[in-house]
Design a protein around this motif. Structure first.
Motif, PDB file in Angstrom:
ATOM      1  N   ALA A  76      -7.830 -49.046  67.019  1.00 55.91           N
ATOM      2  CA  ALA A  76      -7.172 -47.910  67.671  1.00 55.91           C
ATOM      3  C   ALA A  76      -5.679 -48.184  67.806  1.00 55.91           C
ATOM      4  O   ALA A  76      -5.188 -49.259  67.450  1.00 55.91           O
ATOM      5  CB  ALA A  76      -7.799 -47.650  69.035  1.00 55.91           C
ATOM      6  N   ILE A  77      -4.984 -47.189  68.336  1.00 51.72           N
ATOM      7  CA  ILE A  77      -3.529 -47.249  68.503  1.00 51.72           C
ATOM      8  C   ILE A  77      -3.210 -46.914  69.950  1.00 51.72           C
ATOM      9  O   ILE A  77      -3.810 -45.998  70.532  1.00 51.72           O
ATOM     10  CB  ILE A  77      -2.822 -46.227  67.591  1.00 51.72           C
ATOM     11  N   ASP A  96      -2.736 -41.269  58.667  1.00 53.21           N
ATOM     12  CA  ASP A  96      -2.847 -42.054  57.434  1.00 53.21           C
ATOM     13  C   ASP A  96      -4.052 -42.996  57.439  1.00 53.21           C
ATOM     14  O   ASP A  96      -4.213 -43.806  56.513  1.00 53.21           O
ATOM     15  CB  ASP A  96      -1.566 -42.865  57.212  1.00 53.21           C
ATOM     16  N   GLY A  97      -4.865 -42.920  58.490  1.00 56.95           N
ATOM     17  CA  GLY A  97      -6.101 -43.694  58.511  1.00 56.95           C
ATOM     18  C   GLY A  97      -5.959 -45.150  58.924  1.00 56.95           C
ATOM     19  O   GLY A  97      -6.834 -45.976  58.633  1.00 56.95           O
ATOM     20  N   HIS A  98      -4.890 -45.489  59.637  1.00 57.74           N
ATOM     21  CA  HIS A  98      -4.702 -46.880  60.052  1.00 57.74           C
ATOM     22  C   HIS A  98      -5.547 -47.240  61.278  1.00 57.74           C
ATOM     23  O   HIS A  98      -5.712 -48.419  61.594  1.00 57.74           O
ATOM     24  CB  HIS A  98      -3.223 -47.137  60.365  1.00 57.74           C
ATOM     25  N   ALA A  99      -6.057 -46.254  61.978  1.00 58.90           N
ATOM     26  CA  ALA A  99      -6.923 -46.456  63.135  1.00 58.90           C
ATOM     27  C   ALA A  99      -7.686 -45.162  63.383  1.00 58.90           C
ATOM     28  O   ALA A  99      -7.382 -44.117  62.771  1.00 58.90           O
ATOM     29  CB  ALA A  99      -6.111 -46.859  64.364  1.00 58.90           C
ATOM     30  N   SER A 159      -9.123 -54.499  68.640  1.00 58.43           N
ATOM     31  CA  SER A 159      -7.798 -54.618  68.031  1.00 58.43           C
ATOM     32  C   SER A 159      -7.037 -53.320  68.236  1.00 58.43           C
ATOM     33  O   SER A 159      -7.623 -52.236  68.186  1.00 58.43           O
ATOM     34  CB  SER A 159      -7.907 -54.944  66.533  1.00 58.43           C
ATOM     35  N   LEU A 160      -5.736 -53.446  68.466  1.00 59.88           N
ATOM     36  CA  LEU A 160      -4.891 -52.283  68.737  1.00 59.88           C
ATOM     37  C   LEU A 160      -3.562 -52.412  68.006  1.00 59.88           C
ATOM     38  O   LEU A 160      -2.978 -53.500  67.937  1.00 59.88           O
ATOM     39  CB  LEU A 160      -4.598 -52.162  70.238  1.00 59.88           C
ATOM     40  N   ILE A 161      -3.096 -51.297  67.482  1.00 60.45           N
ATOM     41  CA  ILE A 161      -1.711 -51.213  67.019  1.00 60.45           C
ATOM     42  C   ILE A 161      -0.883 -50.699  68.189  1.00 60.45           C
ATOM     43  O   ILE A 161      -1.210 -49.670  68.783  1.00 60.45           O
ATOM     44  CB  ILE A 161      -1.583 -50.251  65.821  1.00 60.45           C
ATOM     45  N   VAL A 162       0.173 -51.422  68.520  1.00 58.84           N
ATOM     46  CA  VAL A 162       1.018 -51.071  69.662  1.00 58.84           C
ATOM     47  C   VAL A 162       2.278 -50.385  69.150  1.00 58.84           C
ATOM     48  O   VAL A 162       3.068 -50.988  68.411  1.00 58.84           O
ATOM     49  CB  VAL A 162       1.398 -52.313  70.480  1.00 58.84           C
ATOM     50  N   ILE A 186      -1.196 -55.609  67.320  1.00 64.53           N
ATOM     51  CA  ILE A 186      -0.293 -55.550  66.174  1.00 64.53           C
ATOM     52  C   ILE A 186       0.929 -54.718  66.570  1.00 64.53           C
ATOM     53  O   ILE A 186       0.816 -53.503  66.787  1.00 64.53           O
ATOM     54  CB  ILE A 186      -0.981 -54.896  64.961  1.00 64.53           C
ATOM     55  N   PRO A 187       2.087 -55.324  66.705  1.00 62.40           N
ATOM     56  CA  PRO A 187       3.274 -54.544  67.101  1.00 62.40           C
ATOM     57  C   PRO A 187       3.751 -53.627  65.977  1.00 62.40           C
ATOM     58  O   PRO A 187       3.842 -54.041  64.815  1.00 62.40           O
ATOM     59  CB  PRO A 187       4.310 -55.627  67.417  1.00 62.40           C
ATOM     60  N   TYR A 188       4.044 -52.386  66.348  1.00 60.20           N
ATOM     61  CA  TYR A 188       4.568 -51.417  65.386  1.00 60.20           C
ATOM     62  C   TYR A 188       5.792 -50.746  66.019  1.00 60.20           C
ATOM     63  O   TYR A 188       5.703 -49.676  66.624  1.00 60.20           O
ATOM     64  CB  TYR A 188       3.503 -50.374  65.024  1.00 60.20           C
TER      65      TYR A 188
END
Length: 238
Positions: A76-77, A96-99, A159-162, A186-188
């Motif tokens: 997730a994000i 774009d399907g990254h999460a 797991s998370l995209i931040v 994962i820092p974004y």
């Protein structure tokens, strides 16, 4: 007789003068001895200022050189509110399907999904309706971390995209990692084009923003050294 008296007067004055000179010398020597702690304090203060300045320059250069990962993937994000660029970046990743899901943490209580949808394009409105949760409780970065932890645990995410602004990322990762040590983050970082952070040394708004954020980062590090845990309340205090 007169000569003897004059001689006595001269000797007396000479003795008095010598005594005054000795006392003056003692006073000078005492003043020279006394400032040693002051000199040490001045040196320590100068060293602290130099270290802070060097740390700030390193922080500012790191922010201006920060780039998002090319192809991040996570369960997730989470996007920390504070600018349209952050939400757009998170929804682009979702599209774009990254999460599979997004949390927008720290949304103002008056902002509803309908109000937020009015600021988005058609495709992003569809994603907002199906796959985006709004967190209304966080008031600061500590609160974002607690709110994100509760959301991730309730959803079973590991797991998370931040997503947050580049200048805010370092402090955000400290708070989030402290709150969720078992979750992969994962820092974004996203960039606000209106801020000239790549030329922070001559742009007053960019320089002032980085100084304030650097001070908050130092405070966060110091606070976590003293009390290395995020309080259970979502709103937080810092």
């Amino acid at each position: 007789m007169i000569l003897s008296s004059m001689s006595d007067v001269v000797r007396h004055r000479t003795t008095v003068a010598s005594s005054q000179i000795e006392r003056s010398g003692d006073s000078v020597r005492a003043r020279r001895r006394r400032p040693a702690p002051v000199r040490v304090g001045a040196v320590l203060t100068l060293c602290a200022v130099v270290l802070l300045a060097a740390g700030f320059v390193d922080f500012a250069r790191g922010v201006s050189a920060t780039k998002p990962p090319v192809d991040p993937h996570a369960d997730a994000i989470v996007v920390l509110t504070g600018g349209v660029a952050r939400i757009d970046g998170a929804l682009d990743l979702l599209a774009d399907g990254h999460a599979s899901r997004v949390l927008i943490s720290g949304v103002n209580r008056v902002v509803t999904p309908a109000i937020l949808a009015d600021t988005l394009s058609g495709d992003k409105r569809d994603d907002l309706a199906c796959c985006v949760d709004l967190g209304h409780d966080a008031r600061n970065t500590i609160g974002n971390a607690a709110e994100t932890r509760q959301w991730a645990e309730s959803q079973g995410f590991t797991s998370l995209i931040v997503v947050t602004s580049d200048y805010h990322m370092a402090r955000s990762m400290i708070e989030l990692r402290t709150a969720m040590p078992a979750i992969r983050l994962i820092p974004y970082p996203v960039n606000n084009p209106d801020l000239h952070l790549d030329k922070w040394w001559w742009d007053p708004p960019a320089f002032g923003l980085l100084v304030r954020e650097y001070a908050k980062l130092l405070y966060a590090k110091a606070r976590l050294v003293i009390a290395p845990s995020v309080p259970p309340d979502v709103a937080g205090e810092g």
